[in-house]
Design a protein around this motif. Sequence first.
Motif, PDB file in Angstrom:
ATOM      1  N   ALA A 192     -50.900  79.432  63.151  1.00  0.00           N
ATOM      2  CA  ALA A 192     -50.795  80.599  64.027  1.00  0.00           C
ATOM      3  C   ALA A 192     -49.385  80.735  64.592  1.00  0.00           C
ATOM      4  CB  ALA A 192     -51.804  80.489  65.165  1.00  0.00           C
ATOM      5  N   PHE A 193     -48.931  81.987  64.663  1.00  0.00           N
ATOM      6  CA  PHE A 193     -47.660  82.350  65.303  1.00  0.00           C
ATOM      7  C   PHE A 193     -48.026  83.158  66.553  1.00  0.00           C
ATOM      8  CE2 PHE A 193     -46.584  81.339  61.056  1.00  0.00           C
ATOM      9  CZ  PHE A 193     -45.229  81.077  60.973  1.00  0.00           C
ATOM     10  N   ILE A 194     -47.683  82.643  67.730  1.00  0.00           N
ATOM     11  CA  ILE A 194     -48.153  83.227  68.989  1.00  0.00           C
ATOM     12  C   ILE A 194     -46.979  83.449  69.929  1.00  0.00           C
ATOM     13  CG2 ILE A 194     -49.644  82.882  70.998  1.00  0.00           C
ATOM     14  CD1 ILE A 194     -51.364  81.017  69.215  1.00  0.00           C
ATOM     15  N   GLY A 195     -46.926  84.652  70.512  1.00  0.00           N
ATOM     16  CA  GLY A 195     -45.895  84.946  71.491  1.00  0.00           C
ATOM     17  C   GLY A 195     -46.426  85.817  72.605  1.00  0.00           C
ATOM     18  N   ASP A 196     -45.620  85.982  73.646  1.00  0.00           N
ATOM     19  CA  ASP A 196     -45.984  86.938  74.694  1.00  0.00           C
ATOM     20  C   ASP A 196     -45.564  88.338  74.235  1.00  0.00           C
ATOM     21  OD1 ASP A 196     -43.232  86.786  74.948  1.00  0.00           O
ATOM     22  OD2 ASP A 196     -43.232  86.477  77.111  1.00  0.00           O
ATOM     23  N   ILE A 197     -45.875  89.344  75.054  1.00  0.00           N
ATOM     24  CA  ILE A 197     -45.585  90.726  74.665  1.00  0.00           C
ATOM     25  C   ILE A 197     -44.092  90.926  74.423  1.00  0.00           C
ATOM     26  CG2 ILE A 197     -45.649  93.133  75.417  1.00  0.00           C
ATOM     27  CD1 ILE A 197     -48.372  92.054  74.620  1.00  0.00           C
ATOM     28  N   ASN A 198     -43.268  90.337  75.262  1.00  0.00           N
ATOM     29  CA  ASN A 198     -41.819  90.499  75.133  1.00  0.00           C
ATOM     30  C   ASN A 198     -41.272  89.886  73.852  1.00  0.00           C
ATOM     31  OD1 ASN A 198     -39.188  91.290  76.249  1.00  0.00           O
ATOM     32  ND2 ASN A 198     -38.835  89.093  76.474  1.00  0.00           N
ATOM     33  N   SER A 199     -42.010  88.912  73.288  1.00  0.00           N
ATOM     34  CA  SER A 199     -41.563  88.224  72.076  1.00  0.00           C
ATOM     35  C   SER A 199     -42.248  88.760  70.821  1.00  0.00           C
ATOM     36  CB  SER A 199     -41.829  86.717  72.204  1.00  0.00           C
ATOM     37  OG  SER A 199     -41.219  86.183  73.359  1.00  0.00           O
ATOM     38  N   GLY A 200     -42.893  89.913  70.934  1.00  0.00           N
ATOM     39  CA  GLY A 200     -43.642  90.462  69.816  1.00  0.00           C
ATOM     40  C   GLY A 200     -42.798  90.675  68.570  1.00  0.00           C
ATOM     41  N   ASP A 201     -41.585  91.191  68.734  1.00  0.00           N
ATOM     42  CA  ASP A 201     -40.719  91.416  67.575  1.00  0.00           C
ATOM     43  C   ASP A 201     -40.411  90.104  66.865  1.00  0.00           C
ATOM     44  OD1 ASP A 201     -40.695  94.096  68.078  1.00  0.00           O
ATOM     45  OD2 ASP A 201     -38.713  94.124  69.026  1.00  0.00           O
ATOM     46  N   LEU A 202     -40.205  89.039  67.637  1.00  0.00           N
ATOM     47  CA  LEU A 202     -39.916  87.735  67.048  1.00  0.00           C
ATOM     48  C   LEU A 202     -41.138  87.189  66.306  1.00  0.00           C
ATOM     49  CD1 LEU A 202     -38.111  85.298  66.577  1.00  0.00           C
ATOM     50  CD2 LEU A 202     -38.737  84.465  68.869  1.00  0.00           C
ATOM     51  N   VAL A 203     -42.341  87.366  66.866  1.00  0.00           N
ATOM     52  CA  VAL A 203     -43.556  86.955  66.168  1.00  0.00           C
ATOM     53  C   VAL A 203     -43.630  87.635  64.808  1.00  0.00           C
ATOM     54  CG1 VAL A 203     -46.079  86.953  66.190  1.00  0.00           C
ATOM     55  CG2 VAL A 203     -44.833  86.542  68.309  1.00  0.00           C
ATOM     56  N   ARG A 204     -43.437  88.942  64.801  1.00  0.00           N
ATOM     57  CA  ARG A 204     -43.566  89.694  63.558  1.00  0.00           C
ATOM     58  C   ARG A 204     -42.470  89.329  62.555  1.00  0.00           C
ATOM     59  NH1 ARG A 204     -45.792  93.123  67.419  1.00  0.00           N
ATOM     60  NH2 ARG A 204     -43.770  93.820  68.192  1.00  0.00           N
ATOM     61  N   GLN A 205     -41.265  89.112  63.044  1.00  0.00           N
ATOM     62  CA  GLN A 205     -40.167  88.728  62.164  1.00  0.00           C
ATOM     63  C   GLN A 205     -40.431  87.364  61.531  1.00  0.00           C
ATOM     64  OE1 GLN A 205     -36.403  88.720  64.202  1.00  0.00           O
ATOM     65  NE2 GLN A 205     -35.190  88.467  62.335  1.00  0.00           N
ATOM     66  N   ALA A 206     -40.910  86.420  62.348  1.00  0.00           N
ATOM     67  CA  ALA A 206     -41.152  85.060  61.852  1.00  0.00           C
ATOM     68  C   ALA A 206     -42.309  85.018  60.859  1.00  0.00           C
ATOM     69  CB  ALA A 206     -41.415  84.118  63.024  1.00  0.00           C
ATOM     70  N   ILE A 207     -43.413  85.687  61.183  1.00  0.00           N
ATOM     71  CA  ILE A 207     -44.569  85.620  60.290  1.00  0.00           C
ATOM     72  C   ILE A 207     -44.319  86.402  59.004  1.00  0.00           C
ATOM     73  CG2 ILE A 207     -45.950  87.597  61.087  1.00  0.00           C
ATOM     74  CD1 ILE A 207     -48.380  85.651  61.037  1.00  0.00           C
ATOM     75  N   LYS A 208     -43.535  87.456  59.071  1.00  0.00           N
ATOM     76  CA  LYS A 208     -43.170  88.189  57.863  1.00  0.00           C
ATOM     77  C   LYS A 208     -42.410  87.279  56.903  1.00  0.00           C
ATOM     78  CE  LYS A 208     -40.667  92.314  56.285  1.00  0.00           C
ATOM     79  NZ  LYS A 208     -39.878  93.500  56.720  1.00  0.00           N
ATOM     80  N   SER A 209     -41.472  86.523  57.433  1.00  0.00           N
ATOM     81  CA  SER A 209     -40.717  85.588  56.615  1.00  0.00           C
ATOM     82  C   SER A 209     -41.627  84.498  56.049  1.00  0.00           C
ATOM     83  CB  SER A 209     -39.594  84.956  57.441  1.00  0.00           C
ATOM     84  OG  SER A 209     -38.939  83.936  56.711  1.00  0.00           O
ATOM     85  N   PHE A 210     -42.492  83.938  56.896  1.00  0.00           N
ATOM     86  CA  PHE A 210     -43.399  82.875  56.454  1.00  0.00           C
ATOM     87  C   PHE A 210     -44.292  83.368  55.322  1.00  0.00           C
ATOM     88  CE2 PHE A 210     -47.245  80.264  56.637  1.00  0.00           C
ATOM     89  CZ  PHE A 210     -46.717  78.988  56.738  1.00  0.00           C
ATOM     90  N   ARG A 211     -44.848  84.545  55.474  1.00  0.00           N
ATOM     91  CA  ARG A 211     -45.770  85.082  54.467  1.00  0.00           C
ATOM     92  C   ARG A 211     -45.055  85.409  53.155  1.00  0.00           C
ATOM     93  NH1 ARG A 211     -49.725  88.950  58.274  1.00  0.00           N
ATOM     94  NH2 ARG A 211     -51.028  87.214  59.024  1.00  0.00           N
ATOM     95  N   ARG A 212     -43.797  85.718  53.224  1.00  0.00           N
ATOM     96  CA  ARG A 212     -43.045  85.989  51.998  1.00  0.00           C
ATOM     97  C   ARG A 212     -42.712  84.714  51.239  1.00  0.00           C
ATOM     98  NH1 ARG A 212     -38.605  90.798  53.344  1.00  0.00           N
ATOM     99  NH2 ARG A 212     -40.094  92.535  53.232  1.00  0.00           N
ATOM    100  N   HIS A 213     -42.525  83.632  51.977  1.00  0.00           N
ATOM    101  CA  HIS A 213     -42.052  82.394  51.348  1.00  0.00           C
ATOM    102  C   HIS A 213     -43.148  81.350  51.128  1.00  0.00           C
ATOM    103  CE1 HIS A 213     -37.838  83.510  51.550  1.00  0.00           C
ATOM    104  NE2 HIS A 213     -37.957  83.802  52.840  1.00  0.00           N
ATOM    105  N   ALA A 214     -44.171  81.332  51.972  1.00  0.00           N
ATOM    106  CA  ALA A 214     -45.159  80.239  51.945  1.00  0.00           C
ATOM    107  C   ALA A 214     -46.519  80.733  51.467  1.00  0.00           C
ATOM    108  CB  ALA A 214     -45.288  79.620  53.343  1.00  0.00           C
ATOM    109  N   GLN A 215     -47.079  80.044  50.532  1.00  0.00           N
ATOM    110  CA  GLN A 215     -48.427  80.368  50.068  1.00  0.00           C
ATOM    111  C   GLN A 215     -49.425  79.550  50.887  1.00  0.00           C
ATOM    112  OE1 GLN A 215     -48.212  79.669  45.794  1.00  0.00           O
ATOM    113  NE2 GLN A 215     -47.716  81.809  45.442  1.00  0.00           N
ATOM    114  N   PHE A 216     -49.585  80.005  52.131  1.00  0.00           N
ATOM    115  CA  PHE A 216     -50.464  79.306  53.071  1.00  0.00           C
ATOM    116  C   PHE A 216     -50.986  80.313  54.092  1.00  0.00           C
ATOM    117  CE2 PHE A 216     -51.630  76.603  56.637  1.00  0.00           C
ATOM    118  CZ  PHE A 216     -52.325  75.581  55.982  1.00  0.00           C
TER     119      PHE A 216
END
Length: 335
Positions: A237-261
Amino acid sequence: MQIVNKSALIRLAILFAVLLILAAWAGLTMFWMPEHSYNGKLQPLQNEEIALQTSLKRDIQKIADEIGVRNVSQYEKLNAAKTFLETALTQAGYEVKLQEYQIDNKLYYNLEVERLGTEKPNEIVLVGGHYDSAFTSPGANDNGTGVVATLELARIFAQKSTKRTVRFVEFTNEEPPFFWTENMGSLVYAQRSRRNQENIVAMLSLETMGYFSDAVGSQKYPFPINLFYPNQGNFIAFIGDINSGDLVRQAIKSFRRHAQFPSEGVSLPSWIPGVGWSDQWAFWQQEYKGIMITDTAPYRFPFYHTEEDTPDKIDFDKLTRVVAGLAEVISDLAK
């Protein structure tokens, strides 16, 4: 009478429209994540991942078995963990900087290493985990997994060049009695960073990352989060507060592109139980954006904060896949 009815209908229509707008906002702001979670068969580990798995196992055994319980009540063991990490980071080629502070005439230490960015050295991507354990727990998963993942990622980046600075920090005193207090190691660190006007553009808190289950009902959540996410605890899980929403989405987008998990992400108000239960909370207090990468700890892990939090509970195959994926996430964030 018709005028009254028409007026009431208009008010209901407006209320319904407002509720729809709020629901859409909540969906886009809190729950929508880019790309898709991987749901296929896990592929065999590659040679580099096998070597990473071996290293993770060795370091967890050192932290949780050889050292074991490490906190204010086991001060010498806490310092043994600090010495182990300092030595390992030095051997990886870093100059380790110690942030020392005092509580009741005893010294405690955060450990920091970094690779300066080649183009934007003042923009910092910070990755950290806490090396203390809770109560009488040997802390293999909480937070042996997070602290050794931070160590392994530091090793991976020791010889890599990135445009932004990449920094790795091993924090002390995240667990009670220091949790969410002025003596929490990550808060001491984040306050110093703010005083020094450091531009930390992303903080990744690695917290309790090694327990997974395909059993139906193995994953719990606070209401109403349970309405939106799977009840099998087989994802990271990638979890952030509302202010960190852009960072959550940026990080999980990268993870999903690179990791088959499998992965899930969410950006929630910080007052919801669990959202701020790690070191990213300290950085929020200093107005930095931070997220937690976790197996969701007490919402999945039945041995949380107990003496049974031992290395045999960790799925090292899956932990390895997560750490390898995070290496790619950090590379993307540091571009």
